[in-house]
Design an enzyme around this catalytic site. Structure first.
Site, mmCIF file in Angstrom:
data_model
loop_
_atom_site.group_PDB
_atom_site.id
_atom_site.type_symbol
_atom_site.label_atom_id
_atom_site.label_comp_id
_atom_site.label_asym_id
_atom_site.label_seq_id
_atom_site.Cartn_x
_atom_site.Cartn_y
_atom_site.Cartn_z
ATOM 1 N N THR A 276 0.835 -1.206 0.000
ATOM 2 C CA THR A 276 0.000 0.000 0.000
ATOM 3 C C THR A 276 0.868 1.254 0.000
ATOM 4 O O THR A 276 2.042 1.227 0.363
ATOM 5 C CB THR A 276 -0.946 0.011 1.209
ATOM 6 O OG1 THR A 276 -0.181 0.033 2.408
ATOM 7 C CG2 THR A 276 -1.852 -1.207 1.212
ATOM 8 N N ASP A 277 0.229 2.347 -0.418
ATOM 9 C CA ASP A 277 0.940 3.625 -0.470
ATOM 10 C C ASP A 277 0.510 4.513 0.694
ATOM 11 O O ASP A 277 -0.201 4.069 1.598
ATOM 12 C CB ASP A 277 0.722 4.307 -1.822
ATOM 13 C CG ASP A 277 -0.737 4.639 -2.100
ATOM 14 O OD1 ASP A 277 -1.557 4.648 -1.151
ATOM 15 O OD2 ASP A 277 -1.069 4.898 -3.269
#
Length: 132
Positions: A15-16
């Protein structure tokens, strides 16, 4: 048509800063599903390499509809709808439950170890034709 499904769980590292899966990770999941599909017909990538072939990606397209998030259960479907020649197209759907998150495809070329385009190996076509 040949079809294979791969299940995975979204890792935090995928995930970012916005808490959603970073866009390039979907291509890695497509590769995982593609490798699983090759294994399912008894022709793993490693066997193609031993026979002197590679399948580089020369085109990739993904259509992002909804984001995946940390800890989501994901299913990636890879499909080959047409018998390949020098080129092979693999279509993908990435879902979380019933929701389609991403669809797309990759295009590959069969090449020899020098990178020259060649026809696919006969035994690969035979294994693939059993599924069509």
């Amino acid at each position: 048509m040949l079809e294979s499904k791969t299940r995975l769980k979204v890792r935090f590292a995928e995930t970012d800063a916005m808490g959603v899966v970073y866009h390039a990770n979907y291509l890695e999941w497509c590769e995982m599903s593609r490798v699983d599909m090759m294994n399912s017909i008894g022709m793993p990538y490693s066997e193609l390499i031993k026979m002197g072939y590679h399948l580089p990606v020369f085109e990739a397209h993904l259509n992002y509809k909804y984001p995946a998030k940390f800890d989501d259960d994901i299913e990636v479907t890879a499909k080959i709808a047409e018998m390949p020649s020098v080129k092979i197209r693999v279509d993908y759907e990435i879902r979380s439950g019933d929701r389609l998150l991403v669809s797309g495809y990759t295009m590959h070329a069969f090449v020899n170890l020098k990178g020259v385009p060649v026809k696919p190996p006969r035994n690969f076509l035979e294994k693939l034709s059993e599924k069509f």
